[in-house]
Design a protein around this motif. Structure first.
Motif, PDB file in Angstrom:
ATOM      1  N   ASN A  50       0.826  -1.199   0.000  1.00 52.60           N
ATOM      2  CA  ASN A  50       0.000   0.000   0.000  1.00 52.60           C
ATOM      3  C   ASN A  50       0.864   1.253   0.000  1.00 52.60           C
ATOM      4  O   ASN A  50       1.701   1.430   0.885  1.00 52.60           O
ATOM      5  N   PHE A  51       0.666   2.085  -1.018  1.00 49.98           N
ATOM      6  CA  PHE A  51       1.360   3.361  -1.122  1.00 49.98           C
ATOM      7  C   PHE A  51       0.381   4.488  -0.807  1.00 49.98           C
ATOM      8  O   PHE A  51      -0.767   4.452  -1.248  1.00 49.98           O
ATOM      9  N   LEU A  52       0.845   5.490  -0.085  1.00 51.76           N
ATOM     10  CA  LEU A  52       0.086   6.724   0.043  1.00 51.76           C
ATOM     11  C   LEU A  52       0.781   7.753  -0.841  1.00 51.76           C
ATOM     12  O   LEU A  52       1.934   8.120  -0.600  1.00 51.76           O
ATOM     13  N   LEU A  53       0.096   8.187  -1.880  1.00 48.24           N
ATOM     14  CA  LEU A  53       0.643   9.146  -2.829  1.00 48.24           C
ATOM     15  C   LEU A  53      -0.022  10.493  -2.604  1.00 48.24           C
ATOM     16  O   LEU A  53      -1.251  10.602  -2.670  1.00 48.24           O
ATOM     17  N   GLY A  93       0.262  33.465  -6.204  1.00 48.01           N
ATOM     18  CA  GLY A  93      -0.226  33.273  -4.844  1.00 48.01           C
ATOM     19  C   GLY A  93       0.711  32.423  -4.018  1.00 48.01           C
ATOM     20  O   GLY A  93       1.611  31.764  -4.527  1.00 48.01           O
ATOM     21  N   ALA A  94       0.461  32.419  -2.732  1.00 47.81           N
ATOM     22  CA  ALA A  94       1.302  31.654  -1.808  1.00 47.81           C
ATOM     23  C   ALA A  94       0.778  30.230  -1.673  1.00 47.81           C
ATOM     24  O   ALA A  94      -0.432  30.004  -1.663  1.00 47.81           O
ATOM     25  N   PRO A  95       1.677  29.248  -1.589  1.00 46.53           N
ATOM     26  CA  PRO A  95       1.239  27.866  -1.398  1.00 46.53           C
ATOM     27  C   PRO A  95       0.627  27.670  -0.021  1.00 46.53           C
ATOM     28  O   PRO A  95       0.967  28.378   0.929  1.00 46.53           O
ATOM     29  N   CYS A  96      -0.274  26.712   0.085  1.00 47.26           N
ATOM     30  CA  CYS A  96      -0.912  26.457   1.383  1.00 47.26           C
ATOM     31  C   CYS A  96      -0.140  25.432   2.204  1.00 47.26           C
ATOM     32  O   CYS A  96      -0.439  25.202   3.360  1.00 47.26           O
ATOM     33  N   HIS A  97       0.867  24.782   1.580  1.00 50.13           N
ATOM     34  CA  HIS A  97       1.638  23.730   2.243  1.00 50.13           C
ATOM     35  C   HIS A  97       0.700  22.648   2.782  1.00 50.13           C
ATOM     36  O   HIS A  97       0.823  22.190   3.925  1.00 50.13           O
ATOM     37  N   CYS A  98      -0.219  22.252   1.932  1.00 44.05           N
ATOM     38  CA  CYS A  98      -1.154  21.189   2.297  1.00 44.05           C
ATOM     39  C   CYS A  98      -1.230  20.191   1.148  1.00 44.05           C
ATOM     40  O   CYS A  98      -0.694  20.427   0.072  1.00 44.05           O
ATOM     41  N   THR A  99      -1.872  19.073   1.394  1.00 41.24           N
ATOM     42  CA  THR A  99      -2.008  18.039   0.364  1.00 41.24           C
ATOM     43  C   THR A  99      -3.321  18.251  -0.375  1.00 41.24           C
ATOM     44  O   THR A  99      -4.386  18.043   0.180  1.00 41.24           O
ATOM     45  N   ASP A 100      -3.221  18.653  -1.620  1.00 41.05           N
ATOM     46  CA  ASP A 100      -4.419  18.881  -2.411  1.00 41.05           C
ATOM     47  C   ASP A 100      -4.848  17.635  -3.156  1.00 41.05           C
ATOM     48  O   ASP A 100      -5.918  17.616  -3.762  1.00 41.05           O
ATOM     49  N   THR A 101      -4.020  16.631  -3.178  1.00 44.44           N
ATOM     50  CA  THR A 101      -4.406  15.342  -3.734  1.00 44.44           C
ATOM     51  C   THR A 101      -3.902  14.246  -2.814  1.00 44.44           C
ATOM     52  O   THR A 101      -2.757  14.288  -2.353  1.00 44.44           O
ATOM     53  N   ILE A 102      -4.761  13.293  -2.519  1.00 47.39           N
ATOM     54  CA  ILE A 102      -4.367  12.123  -1.741  1.00 47.39           C
ATOM     55  C   ILE A 102      -4.937  10.892  -2.431  1.00 47.39           C
ATOM     56  O   ILE A 102      -6.138  10.828  -2.708  1.00 47.39           O
ATOM     57  N   MET A 103      -4.090   9.949  -2.746  1.00 48.27           N
ATOM     58  CA  MET A 103      -4.527   8.692  -3.336  1.00 48.27           C
ATOM     59  C   MET A 103      -3.892   7.525  -2.580  1.00 48.27           C
ATOM     60  O   MET A 103      -2.687   7.552  -2.290  1.00 48.27           O
ATOM     61  N   LEU A 104      -4.691   6.552  -2.262  1.00 52.45           N
ATOM     62  CA  LEU A 104      -4.171   5.314  -1.694  1.00 52.45           C
ATOM     63  C   LEU A 104      -4.088   4.302  -2.826  1.00 52.45           C
ATOM     64  O   LEU A 104      -5.089   4.039  -3.502  1.00 52.45           O
ATOM     65  N   VAL A 105      -2.896   3.786  -3.049  1.00 48.15           N
ATOM     66  CA  VAL A 105      -2.655   2.850  -4.157  1.00 48.15           C
ATOM     67  C   VAL A 105      -2.277   1.495  -3.583  1.00 48.15           C
ATOM     68  O   VAL A 105      -1.315   1.378  -2.813  1.00 48.15           O
ATOM     69  N   HIS A 106      -3.058   0.488  -3.950  1.00 45.36           N
ATOM     70  CA  HIS A 106      -2.808  -0.878  -3.470  1.00 45.36           C
ATOM     71  C   HIS A 106      -2.321  -1.737  -4.631  1.00 45.36           C
ATOM     72  O   HIS A 106      -3.003  -1.876  -5.646  1.00 45.36           O
ATOM     73  N   LEU A 107      -1.138  -2.293  -4.487  1.00 38.66           N
ATOM     74  CA  LEU A 107      -0.588  -3.227  -5.473  1.00 38.66           C
ATOM     75  C   LEU A 107      -0.811  -4.638  -4.950  1.00 38.66           C
ATOM     76  O   LEU A 107      -0.359  -4.983  -3.857  1.00 38.66           O
TER      77      LEU A 107
END
Length: 466
Positions: free
Chosen positions: A53-56, A77-91
């Motif tokens: 399991n990868f967290l991307l 603009g200034a970055p928010c320093h947050c995760t705007d995309t989260i995907m859980l990848v299961h191989l």
């Protein structure tokens, strides 16, 4: 701001290393990968599962971008320093399948107790949107939050920012995307015509960021990201890249040299992983999003959040933990029949249609109603007769507020005339004319998931450009 291409670069790491050249490049670049402590000090973690399991995650880091590129691709603009995309990848354990689950950035969560990433202050568990986990506690809190919400043990963490994303797409020679309607977003500067376009890194960034294209907002953007990721896999596995040593070396060096990864992800692990992925195709991948129960769940002090459907989400994560497929595998002949249909913007199952016969041919309205229903439209099933029986051309009367549905219906009735009818509502009214030649089979560009899987999911070969 979504980074499925950047994330696709992370997923492509294993695929890239399938040759001897890839082996050498991975070994050489491995020491230069930027490392993050994604798991240090974590306790009470879920037990390991079969497979990997990868967290991307994609962040909005933009340091180093040229001012001209920031202006061209609307990256001011200034970055928010947050995760705007989260995907859980299961191989899967047998390396035959990769399951990609998109997690909405505004998902309502309870952050675990943590130390503030900036001040070091200790925080008790509190409500938040999931993309705040990275800003509050970095990769460790992001991983801990996902594990708590899903019960899935995360084995590895990969993180990519704006520049990494653009470099990864450019080194691939661009990526092809397709659309059945124009895509224009003034916020990102995206402006794509109908049809197929090849995007460079900057334009691809606009594509995966755009969320102001229609009412689907973030959920529509996740669908486009998944299509883009499927195209990345298709580009790598079928474009001859894996058999070109020079290109392969450039791709591997660029992708591996531009990601941040957990300290335990070693080059030898990627090489070992890749050895089991020969023959990987878009059909080997499957895509879905966390089932949503409430897209506007209000939380005091936070605002509107996305609340998961606990029961359906629970089944999804249980399937991941059990290493089970998420999508129903469609037979090859059924896929060929589906791919031969004309792609449209709106799923015909969501379009209500009433048919009237405008000709002197007895029963033609009934036959047209049944043909439209057979291709997916929600017809009333009670066709009538128009007051005029010599209509030369089939007419579709529609409320302009549902113009996208009307255009999708028109694709199934070639030669039909579209006539606006303000205030008519969502029901499409079709009057069959003498020029009626039958119904053309259509399908939505974003197919409805096949029923029967552990979670609504589609395979990569269902969403790549034809």
């Amino acid at each position: 701001m979504r980074w499925s291409t950047r994330i696709a670069g992370g997923l492509a790491l294993a695929i890239i290393t399938t040759s001897g050249v890839g082996h050498a490049v991975v070994s050489g670049v491995g020491d230069s990968i930027d490392r993050v402590d994604a798991f240090g000090g974590m306790r009470d973690r879920p037990g390991s599962t079969k497979g990997i399991n990868f967290l991307l995650v994609g962040t909005d880091g933009r340091d180093g971008l040229k001012p001209a590129d920031k202006e061209r691709y609307h990256l001011g603009g200034a970055p928010c320093h947050c995760t705007d995309t989260i995907m859980l990848v299961h191989l899967s354990e047998d390396r035959s399948r990769v399951s990609v689950v998109s997690i909405p950035r505004d998902s309502y969560v309870m952050l675990p107790p943590h130390d503030d990433a900036v001040s070091g202050a200790k925080h008790v568990s509190h409500a938040a949107k999931i993309n705040a986990a990275y800003a509050d506690g970095g990769p460790q809190l992001t991983v801990a939050t996902v594990e708590k919400m899903t019960g899935v043990h995360i084995d590895h963490y990969l993180e990519i920012d704006f520049i990494s994303f653009m470099k990864s797409v450019d080194v691939l020679g661009g990526v092809q995307v397709c659309t059945v309607r124009p895509l224009k977003d003034s916020y990102t500067g995206l402006d794509l015509p109908v049809g197929t376009s090849r995007l460079n890194g900057g334009a691809a960034l606009q594509y995966v960021r755009s969320r102001h294209l229609d009412g689907a907002s973030d959920l529509g953007r996740m669908q486009r990201q998944q299509r883009f990721l499927a195209q990345i896999i298709h580009r790598i596995t079928s474009g001859g890249l894996l058999t070109d040593p020079v290109k392969l070396s450039r791709i591997a060096s660029t992708v591996l040299g531009s990601v941040r990864a957990d300290q335990d992800l070693k080059p030898k692990d990627l090489i070992s992983l890749a050895q089991g992925l020969r023959g990987f195709t878009p059909g080997s991948s499957e895509f879905t999003s966390v089932p949503i129960g409430n897209v506007g769940y209000q939380v005091k002090g936070i605002g509107s959040t996305v609340k998961w459907d606990d029961a359906k989400a629970g089944k999804l994560w249980a399937a991941i933990r059990a290493d089970q497929p998420l999508a129903v595998r469609v037979p090859a002949d059924a896929k060929r029949r589906q791919s031969s249909k004309v792609q449209v913007d709106v799923d015909p199952h969501s379009i209500r249609v009433h048919v009237d016969n405008g000709t002197a041919v007895t029963g033609l309205g009934d036959r047209a109603d049944k043909a439209l229903r057979a291709t997916g439209f929600a017809t009333t099933g009670s066709p009538g007769n128009a007051t005029v029986h010599n209509v030369p051309r089939t007419v579709i009367r529609f409320d302009p507020r549902w113009d996208r549905s009307a255009k999708s219906l028109a694709a199934a009735l070639p030669g039909a005339e579209l006539v606006p009818a303000v205030g008519q509502g969502p029901l499409m009214k079709v009057t069959i004319g003498a020029g009626y030649k039958g119904v053309t089979a259509i399908r939505a560009q974003d197919p409805a998931p096949a029923t029967g899987g552990a979670a609504g999911a589609v395979t990569g070969d269902q969403v790549v450009c034809a």
